[in-house]
Design a protein around this motif. Structure first.
Motif, PDB file in Angstrom:
ATOM      1  N   UNK A  53      -2.320  17.303  -5.845  1.00 46.65           N
ATOM      2  CA  UNK A  53      -3.668  17.771  -5.531  1.00 46.65           C
ATOM      3  C   UNK A  53      -4.023  17.380  -4.102  1.00 46.65           C
ATOM      4  N   UNK A  54      -5.039  18.060  -3.565  1.00 47.96           N
ATOM      5  CA  UNK A  54      -5.513  17.727  -2.220  1.00 47.96           C
ATOM      6  C   UNK A  54      -6.127  16.337  -2.178  1.00 47.96           C
ATOM      7  N   UNK A  55      -6.727  15.907  -3.272  1.00 44.08           N
ATOM      8  CA  UNK A  55      -7.300  14.560  -3.310  1.00 44.08           C
ATOM      9  C   UNK A  55      -6.216  13.501  -3.132  1.00 44.08           C
ATOM     10  N   UNK A  56      -5.063  13.724  -3.742  1.00 43.60           N
ATOM     11  CA  UNK A  56      -3.958  12.776  -3.587  1.00 43.60           C
ATOM     12  C   UNK A  56      -3.461  12.766  -2.150  1.00 43.60           C
ATOM     13  N   UNK A  57      -3.348  13.941  -1.551  1.00 44.93           N
ATOM     14  CA  UNK A  57      -2.904  14.014  -0.151  1.00 44.93           C
ATOM     15  C   UNK A  57      -3.893  13.294   0.759  1.00 44.93           C
ATOM     16  N   UNK A  58      -5.185  13.550   0.566  1.00 40.46           N
ATOM     17  CA  UNK A  58      -6.198  12.878   1.383  1.00 40.46           C
ATOM     18  C   UNK A  58      -6.150  11.371   1.185  1.00 40.46           C
ATOM     19  N   UNK A  59      -5.935  10.948  -0.056  1.00 40.64           N
ATOM     20  CA  UNK A  59      -5.885   9.512  -0.340  1.00 40.64           C
ATOM     21  C   UNK A  59      -4.694   8.858   0.347  1.00 40.64           C
ATOM     22  N   UNK A  60      -3.536   9.511   0.291  1.00 33.17           N
ATOM     23  CA  UNK A  60      -2.347   8.946   0.931  1.00 33.17           C
ATOM     24  C   UNK A  60      -2.526   8.885   2.439  1.00 33.17           C
ATOM     25  N   UNK A  61      -2.991   9.970   3.038  1.00 33.50           N
ATOM     26  CA  UNK A  61      -3.146  10.009   4.496  1.00 33.50           C
ATOM     27  C   UNK A  61      -4.183   9.006   4.973  1.00 33.50           C
ATOM     28  N   UNK A  62      -5.221   8.807   4.183  1.00 36.67           N
ATOM     29  CA  UNK A  62      -6.285   7.896   4.596  1.00 36.67           C
ATOM     30  C   UNK A  62      -5.914   6.438   4.343  1.00 36.67           C
ATOM     31  N   UNK A  63      -5.491   6.139   3.119  1.00 35.08           N
ATOM     32  CA  UNK A  63      -5.244   4.746   2.749  1.00 35.08           C
ATOM     33  C   UNK A  63      -4.013   4.163   3.420  1.00 35.08           C
ATOM     34  N   UNK A  64      -3.045   5.003   3.791  1.00 33.40           N
ATOM     35  CA  UNK A  64      -1.810   4.491   4.376  1.00 33.40           C
ATOM     36  C   UNK A  64      -1.813   4.530   5.898  1.00 33.40           C
ATOM     37  N   UNK A  65      -2.922   4.894   6.498  1.00 31.95           N
ATOM     38  CA  UNK A  65      -2.960   4.969   7.961  1.00 31.95           C
ATOM     39  C   UNK A  65      -2.871   3.584   8.597  1.00 31.95           C
ATOM     40  N   UNK A  66      -3.603   2.629   8.065  1.00 28.85           N
ATOM     41  CA  UNK A  66      -3.557   1.281   8.642  1.00 28.85           C
ATOM     42  C   UNK A  66      -2.200   0.621   8.415  1.00 28.85           C
ATOM     43  N   UNK A  67      -1.604   0.678   7.210  1.00 27.39           N
ATOM     44  CA  UNK A  67      -0.240   0.170   7.078  1.00 27.39           C
ATOM     45  C   UNK A  67       0.747   0.848   8.019  1.00 27.39           C
ATOM     46  N   UNK A  68       0.569   2.144   8.263  1.00 29.38           N
ATOM     47  CA  UNK A  68       1.476   2.848   9.172  1.00 29.38           C
ATOM     48  C   UNK A  68       1.309   2.355  10.601  1.00 29.38           C
ATOM     49  N   UNK A  69       0.062   2.174  11.045  1.00 26.17           N
ATOM     50  CA  UNK A  69      -0.178   1.662  12.402  1.00 26.17           C
ATOM     51  C   UNK A  69       0.400   0.260  12.543  1.00 26.17           C
ATOM     52  N   UNK A  70       0.207  -0.578  11.527  1.00 26.45           N
ATOM     53  CA  UNK A  70       0.724  -1.944  11.611  1.00 26.45           C
ATOM     54  C   UNK A  70       2.242  -1.956  11.548  1.00 26.45           C
ATOM     55  N   UNK A  71       2.849  -1.043  10.802  1.00 29.72           N
ATOM     56  CA  UNK A  71       4.309  -0.948  10.775  1.00 29.72           C
ATOM     57  C   UNK A  71       4.849  -0.557  12.146  1.00 29.72           C
ATOM     58  N   UNK A  72       4.157   0.335  12.844  1.00 29.93           N
ATOM     59  CA  UNK A  72       4.563   0.686  14.210  1.00 29.93           C
ATOM     60  C   UNK A  72       4.424  -0.514  15.136  1.00 29.93           C
ATOM     61  N   UNK A  73       3.386  -1.328  14.921  1.00 32.10           N
ATOM     62  CA  UNK A  73       3.231  -2.548  15.719  1.00 32.10           C
ATOM     63  C   UNK A  73       4.369  -3.518  15.465  1.00 32.10           C
ATOM     64  N   UNK A  74       4.811  -3.639  14.204  1.00 33.35           N
ATOM     65  CA  UNK A  74       5.930  -4.530  13.890  1.00 33.35           C
ATOM     66  C   UNK A  74       7.236  -3.994  14.430  1.00 33.35           C
ATOM     67  N   UNK A  75       7.357  -2.666  14.529  1.00 34.95           N
ATOM     68  CA  UNK A  75       8.605  -2.046  14.944  1.00 34.95           C
ATOM     69  C   UNK A  75       8.960  -2.337  16.401  1.00 34.95           C
ATOM     70  N   UNK A  76       7.950  -2.425  17.273  1.00 30.28           N
ATOM     71  CA  UNK A  76       8.230  -2.545  18.707  1.00 30.28           C
ATOM     72  C   UNK A  76       8.978  -3.839  19.038  1.00 30.28           C
TER      73      UNK A  76
END
Length: 369
Positions: A53-76
């Motif tokens: 559903x679109x709600x699941x897509x919105x939830x994944x994109x929204x809730x996982x944005x901060x973990x994704x940004x922090x993972x990029x910070x750890x990657x460098x």
């Protein structure tokens, strides 16, 4: 006297050392993407009413944005062979600092956000200086500085939470996280833009190539004149800058300053960064692979949550995935090294030309190595 080679006769072209070919390389590079698609299919069939559903897509994109940004910070820093364990503590410190400046000190929110992001970069510089000039292992150094940041966080909050007044936070500030663009949560576009910038810098600019050389062989980097200490500090500075940005997003999301919330993001960040080094560019940390790894984790956790799994499955999932990521990353790195060594020794190369053939081709005569 032998006749010179015919100009029309094909000459074997050298293969580039370290370049992998065949289906094995495709599986290694795009296996996580395939796994993501497979998980989406499995959970869509198991949960046809809730998962696709679109709600699941919105939830994944929204809730996982901060973990994704922090993972990029750890990657460098991982690119340079270092680890920054302070990113979770830094996330907690930056997000409570933003709220402290806006709620209690009355700063305009843009100025508070800018100050926190710059402060994150300064902390990154300090981490880099301690690691390279203090000659302290990055694990120990960043764990120590992270503990100190946690102490500062407790001092700012006095052990409690920072709660806005009845008027709440400025709407423009909370819109940094809550707004949408093209029908999708705007934090997803932050992740995309950050990943594209890091990919461009690491894969297309000399700075990124130097960082990879420092991480793969610092002694060789020194021999060719690359200032390894400076580039290591650059990597930690970039990490701190990204952590500051993640802290701003977390403050806009939570809207309450919680001094211990940052530690919850530490394990997911490193799982994403390490697992990402097995995708797209197997054997080397890379931005796009990190985003793909976070997507795999997000889809898996969302599906597990909708299936009604107990709370303890989340740390179990992250812990098991971390072990798998470290093992796969090590295997990919060793495979990359073996592939490069084999290509350097066994790939067809241009045979040494005799003085007559060199003259025939218009070059200068040389000696056979």
């Amino acid at each position: 006297m032998s006749a010179p080679p015919s100009p029309s006769s094909p000459r074997p072209r050298p293969r580039r050392p370290g370049r992998a070919h065949g289906p094995g390389h495709l599986i290694g590079a795009y296996g996580l993407l395939a796994l993501t698609a497979l998980l989406v299919l499995i959970f869509s069939l198991a949960l046809p009413r809730t998962f696709p559903t679109l709600d699941t897509v919105d939830s994944i994109l929204s809730n996982q944005s901060i973990p994704a940004v922090l993972a990029l910070a750890a990657m460098v820093p991982i690119v340079t062979g270092a680890f920054d364990l302070s990113i979770g503590y830094g996330l907690g410190l930056t997000h409570v600092t933003v709220l402290q400046l806006v709620v209690h000190d009355g700063w305009p929110w843009p100025l508070a956000c800018l100050a926190v992001i710059v402060g994150g970069a300064v902390v990154g510089v300090l981490n880099g200086v301690i690691v390279v000039f203090g000659r302290i292992d990055s694990f120990i150094a960043t764990l120590g500085t992270g503990s100190m940041m946690y102490a500062v966080t407790g001092w700012i909050t006095d052990g409690g939470r920072i709660v806005p007044g009845p008027q709440g936070l400025p709407a423009a500030f909370t819109d940094l996280y809550d707004s949408t663009f093209l029908g999708l949560p705007v934090p997803a576009f932050y992740v995309l833009a950050l990943a594209v910038v890091l990919w461009t810098v690491l894969e297309r600019l000399p700075l990124g190539r130097y960082l990879y050389v420092v991480g793969s062989n610092p002694r060789a980097a020194d021999l060719v004149g690359i200032p390894t200490r400076r580039y290591t500090v650059y990597a930690f500075t970039t990490s701190g800058l990204i952590v500051g940005f993640a802290g701003v997003l977390l403050a806009a999301q939570q809207q309450i300053g919680n001094p211990s919330v940052g530690l919850d993001y530490l394990l997911p960040a490193f799982v994403g960064a390490l697992l990402g080094s097995t995708a797209i560019k197997p054997g080397r940390p890379n931005a796009i692979g990190t985003v793909v790894a976070v997507a795999v984790l997000a889809v898996g956790l969302t599906g597990i949550g909708q299936l009604g799994a107990d709370f303890w499955t989340v740390p179990l999932f992250y812990g098991g995935t971390l072990l798998l990521a470290v093992g796969l990353a090590g295997y990919a790195a060793r495979r990359r090294m073996r592939t490069g060594a084999f290509a350097a020794r066994g790939s067809p190369t241009v045979p040494p030309r005799s003085p007559s053939s060199s003259t025939q081709d218009g070059g200068t005569a040389g000696t056979t190595p």
